[in-house]
Design a protein around this motif. Sequence first.
Motif, PDB file in Angstrom:
ATOM      1  N   GLU A  10      -6.202   0.379  11.966  1.00 55.87           N
ATOM      2  CA  GLU A  10      -5.880   0.225  10.540  1.00 55.87           C
ATOM      3  C   GLU A  10      -7.152   0.157   9.693  1.00 55.87           C
ATOM      4  OE1 GLU A  10      -3.377  -3.215  10.445  1.00 55.87           O
ATOM      5  OE2 GLU A  10      -1.626  -2.135  11.190  1.00 55.87           O
ATOM      6  N   GLN A  11      -8.180  -0.546  10.210  1.00 56.29           N
ATOM      7  CA  GLN A  11      -9.446  -0.611   9.483  1.00 56.29           C
ATOM      8  C   GLN A  11     -10.110   0.759   9.393  1.00 56.29           C
ATOM      9  OE1 GLN A  11     -11.803  -3.545  11.483  1.00 56.29           O
ATOM     10  NE2 GLN A  11     -10.635  -5.269  10.673  1.00 56.29           N
ATOM     11  N   THR A  61      -8.302   2.730   6.655  1.00 52.81           N
ATOM     12  CA  THR A  61      -8.691   2.351   5.293  1.00 52.81           C
ATOM     13  C   THR A  61     -10.133   2.748   5.003  1.00 52.81           C
ATOM     14  OG1 THR A  61      -9.266   0.132   6.063  1.00 52.81           O
ATOM     15  CG2 THR A  61      -7.066   0.430   5.135  1.00 52.81           C
ATOM     16  N   LYS A  62     -11.017   2.632   6.005  1.00 50.91           N
ATOM     17  CA  LYS A  62     -12.424   3.004   5.805  1.00 50.91           C
ATOM     18  C   LYS A  62     -12.568   4.501   5.530  1.00 50.91           C
ATOM     19  CE  LYS A  62     -16.668   1.246   6.625  1.00 50.91           C
ATOM     20  NZ  LYS A  62     -17.195   0.004   6.181  1.00 50.91           N
ATOM     21  N   CYS A  63     -11.779   5.305   6.241  1.00 50.84           N
ATOM     22  CA  CYS A  63     -11.852   6.755   6.060  1.00 50.84           C
ATOM     23  C   CYS A  63     -10.893   7.259   4.983  1.00 50.84           C
ATOM     24  CB  CYS A  63     -11.534   7.457   7.383  1.00 50.84           C
ATOM     25  SG  CYS A  63     -12.748   7.171   8.664  1.00 50.84           S
ATOM     26  N   SER A  64     -10.085   6.364   4.413  1.00 49.31           N
ATOM     27  CA  SER A  64      -9.083   6.720   3.394  1.00 49.31           C
ATOM     28  C   SER A  64      -8.145   7.797   3.900  1.00 49.31           C
ATOM     29  CB  SER A  64      -9.770   7.165   2.097  1.00 49.31           C
ATOM     30  OG  SER A  64     -10.621   6.156   1.626  1.00 49.31           O
ATOM     31  N   VAL A  65      -7.582   7.552   5.092  1.00 49.42           N
ATOM     32  CA  VAL A  65      -6.648   8.507   5.694  1.00 49.42           C
ATOM     33  C   VAL A  65      -5.358   7.790   6.061  1.00 49.42           C
ATOM     34  CG1 VAL A  65      -8.474   9.998   6.594  1.00 49.42           C
ATOM     35  CG2 VAL A  65      -7.595   8.166   8.014  1.00 49.42           C
ATOM     36  N   LEU A  66      -4.388   8.558   6.527  1.00 45.32           N
ATOM     37  CA  LEU A  66      -3.071   8.061   6.891  1.00 45.32           C
ATOM     38  C   LEU A  66      -3.128   7.335   8.240  1.00 45.32           C
ATOM     39  CD1 LEU A  66       0.023   8.163   6.260  1.00 45.32           C
ATOM     40  CD2 LEU A  66       0.082  10.245   7.617  1.00 45.32           C
ATOM     41  N   PHE A  67      -2.439   6.188   8.339  1.00 47.59           N
ATOM     42  CA  PHE A  67      -2.331   5.465   9.613  1.00 47.59           C
ATOM     43  C   PHE A  67      -0.980   5.797  10.228  1.00 47.59           C
ATOM     44  CE2 PHE A  67      -0.790   1.722  11.956  1.00 47.59           C
ATOM     45  CZ  PHE A  67      -1.749   1.664  12.939  1.00 47.59           C
ATOM     46  N   VAL A  68      -1.001   6.294  11.467  1.00 49.90           N
ATOM     47  CA  VAL A  68       0.231   6.665  12.163  1.00 49.90           C
ATOM     48  C   VAL A  68       0.366   5.781  13.395  1.00 49.90           C
ATOM     49  CG1 VAL A  68       1.474   8.506  13.352  1.00 49.90           C
ATOM     50  CG2 VAL A  68       0.025   9.058  11.395  1.00 49.90           C
ATOM     51  N   LYS A  98     -16.545  -8.320  25.489  1.00 50.51           N
ATOM     52  CA  LYS A  98     -16.172  -9.725  25.638  1.00 50.51           C
ATOM     53  C   LYS A  98     -15.023 -10.085  24.698  1.00 50.51           C
ATOM     54  CE  LYS A  98     -18.013 -14.356  25.639  1.00 50.51           C
ATOM     55  NZ  LYS A  98     -19.133 -15.206  25.357  1.00 50.51           N
ATOM     56  N   ASP A  99     -14.023 -10.776  25.218  1.00 47.51           N
ATOM     57  CA  ASP A  99     -12.850 -11.275  24.494  1.00 47.51           C
ATOM     58  C   ASP A  99     -11.939 -10.174  23.970  1.00 47.51           C
ATOM     59  OD1 ASP A  99     -13.729 -13.866  24.944  1.00 47.51           O
ATOM     60  OD2 ASP A  99     -14.888 -13.895  23.078  1.00 47.51           O
ATOM     61  N   GLY A 100     -12.161  -8.938  24.351  1.00 49.07           N
ATOM     62  CA  GLY A 100     -11.264  -7.848  23.956  1.00 49.07           C
ATOM     63  C   GLY A 100     -11.361  -7.516  22.477  1.00 49.07           C
ATOM     64  N   VAL A 101     -10.592  -6.516  22.075  1.00 46.50           N
ATOM     65  CA  VAL A 101     -10.585  -6.046  20.698  1.00 46.50           C
ATOM     66  C   VAL A 101      -9.134  -5.800  20.303  1.00 46.50           C
ATOM     67  CG1 VAL A 101     -11.310  -4.180  19.158  1.00 46.50           C
ATOM     68  CG2 VAL A 101     -12.811  -4.914  20.991  1.00 46.50           C
ATOM     69  N   ASP A 102      -8.759  -6.197  19.083  1.00 42.04           N
ATOM     70  CA  ASP A 102      -7.426  -5.891  18.574  1.00 42.04           C
ATOM     71  C   ASP A 102      -7.461  -4.442  18.091  1.00 42.04           C
ATOM     72  OD1 ASP A 102      -4.917  -5.804  17.536  1.00 42.04           O
ATOM     73  OD2 ASP A 102      -5.262  -7.280  15.953  1.00 42.04           O
ATOM     74  N   LEU A 103      -6.993  -3.544  18.957  1.00 36.21           N
ATOM     75  CA  LEU A 103      -7.145  -2.114  18.675  1.00 36.21           C
ATOM     76  C   LEU A 103      -6.259  -1.644  17.530  1.00 36.21           C
ATOM     77  CD1 LEU A 103      -7.489  -0.767  22.297  1.00 36.21           C
ATOM     78  CD2 LEU A 103      -9.239  -0.943  20.568  1.00 36.21           C
ATOM     79  N   SER A 137      -5.883  11.720   9.792  1.00 38.54           N
ATOM     80  CA  SER A 137      -5.113  10.527  10.109  1.00 38.54           C
ATOM     81  C   SER A 137      -5.731   9.765  11.274  1.00 38.54           C
ATOM     82  CB  SER A 137      -3.660  10.892  10.437  1.00 38.54           C
ATOM     83  OG  SER A 137      -3.629  11.739  11.566  1.00 38.54           O
ATOM     84  N   VAL A 138      -5.348   8.505  11.356  1.00 42.25           N
ATOM     85  CA  VAL A 138      -5.710   7.651  12.489  1.00 42.25           C
ATOM     86  C   VAL A 138      -4.424   7.336  13.227  1.00 42.25           C
ATOM     87  CG1 VAL A 138      -6.663   5.435  13.215  1.00 42.25           C
ATOM     88  CG2 VAL A 138      -7.710   6.657  11.322  1.00 42.25           C
ATOM     89  N   ILE A 139      -4.379   7.680  14.503  1.00 43.49           N
ATOM     90  CA  ILE A 139      -3.163   7.526  15.300  1.00 43.49           C
ATOM     91  C   ILE A 139      -3.389   6.394  16.298  1.00 43.49           C
ATOM     92  CG2 ILE A 139      -1.566   8.695  16.859  1.00 43.49           C
ATOM     93  CD1 ILE A 139      -3.111  11.300  15.624  1.00 43.49           C
TER      94      ILE A 139
END
Length: 193
Positions: free
Chosen positions: A56-57, A60-67, A46-51, A81-83
């Motif tokens: 990014e969350q 930060t939660k996994c303490s890895v690089l955001f790409v 419902k109402d979608g998700v800001d992916l 990393s999170v891509i």
Amino acid sequence: MVDCRKAILVVDEPELHSSDLGHRGRTGLKTQIQEAKSSVQIPFVKDGVDLEALAEQLATKCSVLFVDADADRDFEVKAPSVIFKTLNSDSVEENDSIFTKMISNLESQVQDNFMVLYSSSQTKDFPKKHRLSTRQLAPSPSKPAGLFHSYTFFSQGIFMGLLIAFIIAPIAVMGIFWNLSVQQPQRFEKKQN
């Protein structure tokens, strides 16, 4: 609790609906789901998700690089990393081929230690049907009023129960009373010559 893998791929396909996934042109996505060791499919949020914010969350939660794969076309997976990737093409086949290339790139670099979140940050707007004004609507036939028109009093079970109670039960009771009324003769008959 977050399952931090070597790589987490977050794919956003705007205005994607769960019914779109059953159509032709999504062979890459279908094969990835079928070949995955585990998968969870949630048809509607419902109402979608800001992916992008979710990615990014996760980073930060996994303490890895955001790409951001949208900004960096020739990205290399630097594990962990999170891509994040947005599929903006109007062509389903093109989106599917981009997704298949990204998965093969991930498999070559981190083997099978990755997770994919494939969803839509924007819900699809379905066109509203043309509403007729009250003048255009045909007059609705008035429903007959009364208790018997509003409720169902006789279902199949009730009808069979009443049939047994009013027809078969009296016949059985009458038969039992007839059998009970049979008496033994008081004396023997005399022989007639």
